[in-house]
Design a protein around this motif. Sequence first.
Motif, mmCIF file in Angstrom:
data_model
loop_
_atom_site.group_PDB
_atom_site.id
_atom_site.type_symbol
_atom_site.label_atom_id
_atom_site.label_comp_id
_atom_site.label_asym_id
_atom_site.label_seq_id
_atom_site.Cartn_x
_atom_site.Cartn_y
_atom_site.Cartn_z
ATOM 1 N N TYR A 121 0.837 -1.200 0.000
ATOM 2 C CA TYR A 121 0.000 0.000 0.000
ATOM 3 C C TYR A 121 0.873 1.252 0.000
ATOM 4 O O TYR A 121 0.632 2.192 -0.766
ATOM 5 C CB TYR A 121 -0.913 -0.015 1.223
ATOM 6 C CG TYR A 121 -1.750 1.234 1.416
ATOM 7 C CD1 TYR A 121 -2.966 1.364 0.773
ATOM 8 C CD2 TYR A 121 -1.311 2.288 2.231
ATOM 9 C CE1 TYR A 121 -3.743 2.501 0.939
ATOM 10 C CE2 TYR A 121 -2.075 3.426 2.401
ATOM 11 C CZ TYR A 121 -3.291 3.534 1.757
ATOM 12 O OH TYR A 121 -4.054 4.665 1.922
ATOM 13 N N TRP A 122 1.893 1.268 0.859
ATOM 14 C CA TRP A 122 2.761 2.448 0.947
ATOM 15 C C TRP A 122 3.810 2.467 -0.162
ATOM 16 O O TRP A 122 4.137 3.539 -0.689
ATOM 17 C CB TRP A 122 3.439 2.503 2.320
ATOM 18 C CG TRP A 122 2.508 2.976 3.386
ATOM 19 C CD1 TRP A 122 1.918 2.233 4.367
ATOM 20 C CD2 TRP A 122 2.019 4.309 3.561
ATOM 21 N NE1 TRP A 122 1.094 3.012 5.143
ATOM 22 C CE2 TRP A 122 1.145 4.292 4.677
ATOM 23 C CE3 TRP A 122 2.233 5.516 2.895
ATOM 24 C CZ2 TRP A 122 0.486 5.434 5.127
ATOM 25 C CZ3 TRP A 122 1.582 6.653 3.340
ATOM 26 C CH2 TRP A 122 0.718 6.617 4.446
ATOM 27 N N ILE A 123 4.329 1.309 -0.528
ATOM 28 C CA ILE A 123 5.321 1.280 -1.606
ATOM 29 C C ILE A 123 4.700 1.725 -2.925
ATOM 30 O O ILE A 123 5.373 2.303 -3.783
ATOM 31 C CB ILE A 123 5.941 -0.134 -1.732
ATOM 32 C CG1 ILE A 123 6.868 -0.376 -0.536
ATOM 33 C CG2 ILE A 123 6.701 -0.297 -3.035
ATOM 34 C CD1 ILE A 123 7.577 -1.693 -0.553
ATOM 35 N N ASN A 124 3.411 1.490 -3.069
ATOM 36 C CA ASN A 124 2.724 1.908 -4.292
ATOM 37 C C ASN A 124 2.653 3.417 -4.449
ATOM 38 O O ASN A 124 2.074 3.926 -5.416
ATOM 39 C CB ASN A 124 1.315 1.305 -4.351
ATOM 40 C CG ASN A 124 1.340 -0.104 -4.879
ATOM 41 O OD1 ASN A 124 2.304 -0.526 -5.508
ATOM 42 N ND2 ASN A 124 0.281 -0.856 -4.639
ATOM 43 N N ILE A 125 3.250 4.136 -3.510
ATOM 44 C CA ILE A 125 3.376 5.579 -3.651
ATOM 45 C C ILE A 125 4.221 5.936 -4.870
ATOM 46 O O ILE A 125 4.159 7.060 -5.368
ATOM 47 C CB ILE A 125 3.976 6.185 -2.354
ATOM 48 C CG1 ILE A 125 3.529 7.640 -2.186
ATOM 49 C CG2 ILE A 125 5.489 6.071 -2.328
ATOM 50 C CD1 ILE A 125 3.806 8.189 -0.802
ATOM 51 N N ILE A 126 4.993 4.949 -5.377
ATOM 52 C CA ILE A 126 5.742 5.187 -6.619
ATOM 53 C C ILE A 126 4.800 5.372 -7.803
ATOM 54 O O ILE A 126 5.222 5.781 -8.888
ATOM 55 C CB ILE A 126 6.746 4.064 -6.916
ATOM 56 C CG1 ILE A 126 6.039 2.711 -7.096
ATOM 57 C CG2 ILE A 126 7.810 3.972 -5.844
ATOM 58 C CD1 ILE A 126 6.960 1.593 -7.528
ATOM 59 N N SER A 127 3.504 5.097 -7.587
ATOM 60 C CA SER A 127 2.509 5.392 -8.625
ATOM 61 C C SER A 127 2.443 6.889 -8.926
ATOM 62 O O SER A 127 1.891 7.292 -9.943
ATOM 63 C CB SER A 127 1.134 4.887 -8.173
ATOM 64 O OG SER A 127 0.126 5.274 -9.069
ATOM 65 N N ALA A 128 3.030 7.713 -8.038
ATOM 66 C CA ALA A 128 3.086 9.153 -8.286
ATOM 67 C C ALA A 128 3.941 9.485 -9.497
ATOM 68 O O ALA A 128 3.808 10.566 -10.075
ATOM 69 C CB ALA A 128 3.640 9.883 -7.051
ATOM 70 N N ALA B 278 -6.382 -3.051 -0.730
ATOM 71 C CA ALA B 278 -5.225 -2.304 -0.231
ATOM 72 C C ALA B 278 -4.320 -1.857 -1.370
ATOM 73 O O ALA B 278 -3.874 -0.696 -1.421
ATOM 74 C CB ALA B 278 -4.442 -3.163 0.765
ATOM 75 N N ILE B 279 -4.064 -2.754 -2.314
ATOM 76 C CA ILE B 279 -3.182 -2.438 -3.436
ATOM 77 C C ILE B 279 -3.784 -1.340 -4.310
ATOM 78 O O ILE B 279 -3.119 -0.358 -4.656
ATOM 79 C CB ILE B 279 -2.902 -3.705 -4.265
ATOM 80 C CG1 ILE B 279 -2.047 -4.683 -3.449
ATOM 81 C CG2 ILE B 279 -2.215 -3.352 -5.578
ATOM 82 C CD1 ILE B 279 -1.872 -6.031 -4.103
ATOM 83 N N LEU B 280 -5.057 -1.481 -4.664
ATOM 84 C CA LEU B 280 -5.690 -0.532 -5.573
ATOM 85 C C LEU B 280 -5.857 0.853 -4.943
ATOM 86 O O LEU B 280 -5.662 1.870 -5.608
ATOM 87 C CB LEU B 280 -7.042 -1.070 -6.043
ATOM 88 C CG LEU B 280 -6.989 -2.308 -6.943
ATOM 89 C CD1 LEU B 280 -8.400 -2.741 -7.340
ATOM 90 C CD2 LEU B 280 -6.148 -2.033 -8.184
ATOM 91 N N LEU B 281 -6.216 0.893 -3.676
ATOM 92 C CA LEU B 281 -6.370 2.189 -3.013
ATOM 93 C C LEU B 281 -5.039 2.921 -2.947
ATOM 94 O O LEU B 281 -4.969 4.142 -3.180
ATOM 95 C CB LEU B 281 -6.949 2.008 -1.609
ATOM 96 C CG LEU B 281 -8.436 1.641 -1.550
ATOM 97 C CD1 LEU B 281 -8.847 1.291 -0.127
ATOM 98 C CD2 LEU B 281 -9.294 2.783 -2.084
ATOM 99 N N GLY B 282 -3.960 2.208 -2.648
ATOM 100 C CA GLY B 282 -2.644 2.837 -2.628
ATOM 101 C C GLY B 282 -2.279 3.409 -3.983
ATOM 102 O O GLY B 282 -1.756 4.531 -4.085
ATOM 103 N N LEU B 283 -2.573 2.673 -5.047
ATOM 104 C CA LEU B 283 -2.266 3.132 -6.402
ATOM 105 C C LEU B 283 -3.098 4.352 -6.791
ATOM 106 O O LEU B 283 -2.585 5.317 -7.352
ATOM 107 C CB LEU B 283 -2.512 1.996 -7.398
ATOM 108 C CG LEU B 283 -1.546 0.814 -7.359
ATOM 109 C CD1 LEU B 283 -2.038 -0.298 -8.270
ATOM 110 C CD2 LEU B 283 -0.152 1.247 -7.764
ATOM 111 N N CYS B 284 -4.391 4.295 -6.496
ATOM 112 C CA CYS B 284 -5.297 5.377 -6.921
ATOM 113 C C CYS B 284 -5.003 6.690 -6.198
ATOM 114 O O CYS B 284 -5.023 7.763 -6.810
ATOM 115 C CB CYS B 284 -6.747 4.966 -6.672
ATOM 116 S SG CYS B 284 -7.311 3.613 -7.706
#
Length: 342
Positions: free
Chosen positions: A256-263, A286-292
């Motif tokens: 969830y937090w690592i997906n901050i690279i979606s920025a 969890a994965i999708l919310l972090g990405l969005c």
Amino acid sequence: MIVGLIIILLLVLFLPFTKLVERNLEVFLFIMGVASVFVSQVWEWDLIKEALISPINITLAVFAAGLLFRWFQKPIETGILSLSYAIPYRVFIAIFVIILGLVSSIITAIVAAIILVAVISVLRMDRKSEVRLVILACYAIGLGAVLTPLGEPLSTIVISKLNEDFFYLLKLLGLYIIPGVIAFGILSAFMISPRTEKQNKLKQNNETVSEKESYGEIIIRSLKIYLFVMALTFLGAGFQPFIERFLLDLHPLVLYWINIISAILDNATLAAAEISPQMDSTTIEAILLGLCISGGMLIPGNIPNIIAAGKLKITSLEYARFAVPVGLVTMAIFFVIVAFTI
């Protein structure tokens, strides 16, 4: 290879804040995308074909919308101004952001971003309010668009990969996404300045507020979007080995937090790499919310961000100053909610 990809990741993260890269963001991301593919050694004809074809629909949508707004600019501006004066200003802003965020799942995030730009151009806000409204609306669009496979590539890929029905993501994430979109709409109403004297004069004089774009400007913007989407395709393919090596076996709350690279990376690519039919629904949430959420934190994080920022000439630093704190707070709030359900 991994060292090279980490260097590219850092360059993509920090160089857009420099003036030279800021003015040529799409070209820079394209160069970084090509570099990542070379470093990962994943050059294939199928990848080149995908990079050439995948931006076409988005580019045509941006081009067509640009033409429509040019041809029908006066009635559109008049209608928006009349509606904004018919109801309290802040209420109008809140309703506009909420509706735009929710319908983005049907009209696509791209068209929603184009409408956002058109409305903000008409309202002629002060710069601070304009930047804040763009950012909060882009967050709302980024969240709302995931509710159906029509909204954005991420949702299309997830539905396809999980072999689920059209309403799967609405049922899975609606309880989180819809209140989130409403919250961004309400926040927008409080984060803008009251209507200015200049805006009141526009009403009194029944004026339209913006000059017509030239056809050349519409074409150039469309080509920039084409190059940007192509860059994201290359970046996603180039970073695939990095994702597979370091991310796939992590706990969902860590992801969830690592997906901050979606920025800075394409969230659709990350979703394609991370989502599996073997996962339970709370892990997918969890994965999708972090990405969005994190996709709204920087301009390269989502197509609506780059469309709105490019048209309204919002710099990377201007965008990040407000968007990053908002994104981190939103990530923290959703993390607490997800942690209690996983």
